[in-house]
Design a protein around this motif. Structure first.
Motif, short mmCIF file in Angstrom:
data_model
loop_
_atom_site.label_atom_id
_atom_site.label_comp_id
_atom_site.label_asym_id
_atom_site.label_seq_id
_atom_site.Cartn_x
_atom_site.Cartn_y
_atom_site.Cartn_z
N LEU A 251 0.83 -1.22 0.07
CA LEU A 251 0.08 -0.04 -0.14
C LEU A 251 0.92 1.19 0.04
O LEU A 251 0.53 2.29 -0.80
CB LEU A 251 -0.91 0.10 1.16
CG LEU A 251 -1.69 1.30 1.47
CD1 LEU A 251 -2.95 1.50 0.29
CD2 LEU A 251 -2.32 1.32 2.77
N GLY A 252 1.89 1.23 0.84
CA GLY A 252 2.70 2.30 1.04
C GLY A 252 3.26 2.57 -0.52
O GLY A 252 3.76 3.64 -1.00
N ILE A 253 3.83 1.49 -0.95
CA ILE A 253 4.58 1.78 -2.55
C ILE A 253 3.66 2.28 -3.39
O ILE A 253 3.89 3.27 -4.30
CB ILE A 253 4.78 0.28 -2.87
CG1 ILE A 253 6.27 -0.15 -2.06
CG2 ILE A 253 5.47 0.48 -4.47
CD1 ILE A 253 6.84 -1.37 -2.38
N ILE A 254 2.37 1.91 -3.42
CA ILE A 254 1.16 2.35 -4.57
C ILE A 254 0.88 3.59 -4.09
O ILE A 254 0.90 4.53 -5.13
CB ILE A 254 0.01 1.34 -4.33
CG1 ILE A 254 0.16 0.16 -4.86
CG2 ILE A 254 -1.02 1.91 -5.03
CD1 ILE A 254 -0.75 -1.07 -4.44
N LEU A 255 0.86 4.16 -2.76
CA LEU A 255 0.52 5.40 -2.61
C LEU A 255 1.62 6.59 -2.87
O LEU A 255 1.57 7.67 -3.51
CB LEU A 255 0.41 5.71 -0.98
CG LEU A 255 -1.04 5.30 -0.46
CD1 LEU A 255 -1.19 5.40 0.88
CD2 LEU A 255 -2.07 6.05 -1.32
N SER A 256 2.92 5.99 -2.69
CA SER A 256 4.22 6.63 -3.16
C SER A 256 4.06 6.76 -4.68
O SER A 256 4.64 7.98 -5.18
CB SER A 256 5.26 5.85 -2.61
OG SER A 256 5.57 5.73 -1.29
N THR A 257 3.81 5.86 -5.41
CA THR A 257 3.82 5.92 -6.90
C THR A 257 3.02 6.80 -7.32
O THR A 257 3.17 7.69 -8.43
CB THR A 257 3.67 4.46 -7.48
OG1 THR A 257 4.68 3.51 -6.89
CG2 THR A 257 3.91 4.40 -9.13
N ILE A 258 1.74 6.77 -6.86
CA ILE A 258 0.45 7.74 -7.39
C ILE A 258 1.01 9.07 -7.02
O ILE A 258 0.82 9.89 -7.98
CB ILE A 258 -0.77 7.29 -6.58
CG1 ILE A 258 -1.18 5.92 -7.24
CG2 ILE A 258 -1.70 8.21 -6.87
CD1 ILE A 258 -2.39 5.30 -6.57
N GLY A 259 1.34 9.28 -5.69
CA GLY A 259 1.79 10.52 -5.41
C GLY A 259 2.83 11.49 -6.17
O GLY A 259 2.65 12.45 -6.82
N PHE A 260 3.94 10.31 -6.64
CA PHE A 260 4.95 11.00 -7.34
C PHE A 260 4.52 11.29 -8.81
O PHE A 260 4.87 12.28 -9.24
CB PHE A 260 6.08 9.89 -7.45
CG PHE A 260 7.35 10.42 -8.37
CD1 PHE A 260 8.09 11.18 -7.75
CD2 PHE A 260 7.54 9.72 -9.54
CE1 PHE A 260 9.17 11.66 -8.83
CE2 PHE A 260 8.39 10.26 -10.46
CZ PHE A 260 9.22 11.01 -10.11
N ILE A 261 3.86 10.35 -9.35
CA ILE A 261 3.36 10.51 -10.78
C ILE A 261 2.40 11.67 -10.94
O ILE A 261 2.71 12.75 -11.59
CB ILE A 261 2.73 9.35 -11.38
CG1 ILE A 261 3.64 8.10 -11.48
CG2 ILE A 261 2.08 9.46 -12.67
CD1 ILE A 261 3.12 6.73 -11.73
N TYR A 262 1.45 12.05 -9.91
CA TYR A 262 0.65 12.99 -10.09
C TYR A 262 1.46 14.50 -9.84
O TYR A 262 1.25 15.48 -10.54
CB TYR A 262 -0.45 13.14 -9.22
CG TYR A 262 -1.69 13.82 -9.58
CD1 TYR A 262 -2.48 13.67 -10.67
CD2 TYR A 262 -2.02 14.93 -8.56
CE1 TYR A 262 -3.44 14.17 -11.11
CE2 TYR A 262 -3.12 15.60 -9.08
CZ TYR A 262 -3.84 15.49 -10.31
OH TYR A 262 -4.83 16.32 -10.42
#
Length: 76
Positions: A6-17
């Motif tokens: 979940l942390g990896i997914i949140l980090s990825t989404i936050g970074f991309i956006y």
């Protein structure tokens, strides 16, 4: 392990956006009342609030990953 994912997914989404907001701002510079700069461009392109929210999501994701990676597993 699920919290780490979940942390990896949140980090990825936050970074991309946040990266998309940043690139959009850089490609569309603005000058308002003789002022220019990154913050002025963020405000005039209406991406300051989404950028800050995505940075917050990125930080939360990194904190979750860090917590899950370095926590001690208790053995009974």
């Amino acid at each position: 392990m699920k919290k780490f994912a979940l942390g990896i997914i949140l980090s990825t989404i936050g970074f991309i956006y946040s990266f998309a907001c940043f690139v959009y701002t850089i490609l569309n510079p603005c000058i308002v009342n003789g002022q220019s700069g990154l913050i002025v461009s963020f405000r005039e392109n209406d991406v300051l609030l989404p950028f800050l929210i995505s940075i917050l999501i990125l930080i939360i994701g990194v904190l979750i990953c860090g917590y899950e990676a370095y926590r001690k597993i208790q053995k009974d």
